[in-house]
Motif scaffolding. Structure first.
Motif, short mmCIF file in Angstrom:
data_model
loop_
_atom_site.label_atom_id
_atom_site.label_comp_id
_atom_site.label_asym_id
_atom_site.label_seq_id
_atom_site.Cartn_x
_atom_site.Cartn_y
_atom_site.Cartn_z
N ARG A 1 -7.07 -10.17 -11.38
CA ARG A 1 -6.38 -8.89 -11.47
C ARG A 1 -6.40 -8.17 -10.14
O ARG A 1 -7.35 -8.29 -9.36
N PRO B 1 -6.00 -1.30 -9.66
CA PRO B 1 -5.04 -0.21 -9.69
C PRO B 1 -5.34 0.91 -8.68
O PRO B 1 -4.46 1.71 -8.36
N HIS C 1 -2.49 5.43 -20.33
CA HIS C 1 -3.39 4.29 -20.12
C HIS C 1 -3.45 3.90 -18.65
O HIS C 1 -4.54 3.67 -18.11
N LEU C 2 -2.31 3.84 -18.00
CA LEU C 2 -2.29 3.45 -16.58
C LEU C 2 -3.05 4.45 -15.73
O LEU C 2 -3.75 4.06 -14.78
N ILE D 1 -6.88 3.87 -16.17
CA ILE D 1 -7.49 2.70 -15.52
C ILE D 1 -7.42 2.78 -13.99
O ILE D 1 -7.91 1.88 -13.32
N PHE E 1 -4.47 3.92 -11.90
CA PHE E 1 -3.20 4.10 -11.21
C PHE E 1 -2.90 5.59 -11.01
O PHE E 1 -3.30 6.43 -11.81
N ARG F 1 -1.62 -1.91 -22.77
CA ARG F 1 -2.45 -2.89 -22.08
C ARG F 1 -1.60 -4.03 -21.52
O ARG F 1 -1.89 -4.57 -20.44
N ALA G 1 -0.01 -2.88 -18.39
CA ALA G 1 -1.03 -2.90 -17.33
C ALA G 1 -1.24 -4.31 -16.80
O ALA G 1 -1.41 -4.51 -15.58
N ARG G 2 -1.21 -5.31 -17.67
CA ARG G 2 -1.37 -6.69 -17.22
C ARG G 2 -0.22 -7.10 -16.32
O ARG G 2 -0.41 -7.79 -15.31
N THR H 1 -0.91 -5.65 -12.93
CA THR H 1 -2.14 -6.01 -12.20
C THR H 1 -2.37 -7.50 -12.07
O THR H 1 -3.29 -7.91 -11.35
#
Length: 296
Positions: free
Chosen positions: A7, A10, A31-32, A35, A37, A247, A250-251, A254
């Motif tokens: 990964r 972020p 969410h971003l 984590i 960003f 999620r 996000a994957r 990343t």
């Protein structure tokens, strides 16, 4: 951890998420930011941005006024992000904004069809065009959000499926065109997930039925309303959550080697498999019950 699953951090990277006022876009933006960003969350109204700020933790989320059907707002959003980033470039653009217009195609007003395509296709392309210089500078990535209906077109969702098929095709062309510049393009395909879009779907469907000539509507009213009820039941049964969608986005942002497509939910995987393996006639037979006349 293998090379393909490593990964990218972020931290210090900036993304833009359109359609973040509610539903899946809101979940992804929050969410971003959580984590790591820095997130410009696209909203259509200032009040939506204030709600997002109240829900976010830390100082990594910034509301960004953007209606993807308005060229002036797209230009202003690009200017605002450019002014904040300077020469650092943009890491990600998540094209999440969209609407869903149901209805038998024979009954669908032309204005509704235009709105579907303007929002989910033309507005998305114009947004990509605006942010591409920043993405190229950051050797970033584009994440286009479609759905399982980008692979199989259901009856009564022809306009929506047309937009999703188009967005899939545009993503393929764009991925190939941008490969020399280092900008990647991935598609995230969410299936049935319980969000406010389904309530809007029912309302939009009833407006189509109410506005069409009775002689035409009589052919569709029963099966179409049953179709809407079946959709609602499917959404209620679905175990795929907005968090799972977030999620997955996000994957895509990343992954050291992002995939071209990320299905979200078993229904999307089944639709993709059916589209590849089953003949059209068999799919048609399986969907025949949905268009069979009935009382309604």
């Amino acid at each position: 951890m293998s090379k393909g699953t490593r990964r990218i951090s972020p931290t210090g990277r900036t993304v833009v998420v359109t359609g973040a006022s509610s539903g899946l876009g809101r979940e992804a933006a929050l969410h971003l930011a959580r984590i790591g960003f820095r997130v410009f969350a696209g909203v259509r109204a200032p009040a939506d941005g204030e709600r997002l700020l109240a829900e976010s933790s830390g100082d990594r989320l910034y509301p960004l006024r953007i209606d993807v059907t308005r060229s002036d707002q797209i230009r202003q959003a690009v200017d605002e992000v450019t002014g904040r980033l300077g020469d650092t470039g943009l890491w990600g653009l998540v094209n999440n904004a969209g609407v869903a217009q149901p209805g038998p195609l024979e009954c669908l007003p032309t204005a509704a069809l235009r709105r579907q395509l303007e929002t989910n296709v033309i507005g998305q392309v114009e947004t990509i065009q605006g942010f591409l210089p920043l993405l190229r500078a950051g050797r970033g990535r584009i994440v286009n959000v479609t759905s399982g209906l980008g692979r199989v077109a259901l009856p009564y969702l022809g306009a929506y499926a047309a937009a999703q098929f188009a967005k899939e095709a545009i993503s393929d062309s764009l991925r190939r065109e941008l490969r020399p510049s280092g900008v990647t393009v991935s598609v995230v395909q969410p299936g049935a997930i319980r969000t406010p879009i389904w309530e809007k779907l029912d309302q939009a469907g009833e407006e189509v039925i109410d506005g069409a000539p009775e002689s035409t509507v009589a052919l569709y009213r029963g099966p179409f309303r049953a179709f809407l009820r079946d959709n609602a039941r499917q959404v209620l049964r679905s175990r795929t959550t907005p968090a799972r969608y977030a999620r997955t986005v996000a994957r895509a942002l990343t992954a050291s080697r992002p995939k071209t497509r990320y299905p979200v939910g078993p229904d999307v995987r089944f639709a993709s498999l059916a589209a590849r393996l089953l003949p059209d006639t068999l799919i048609d037979r399986n969907l025949a019950a949905r268009v069979r006349p009935r009382e309604g």
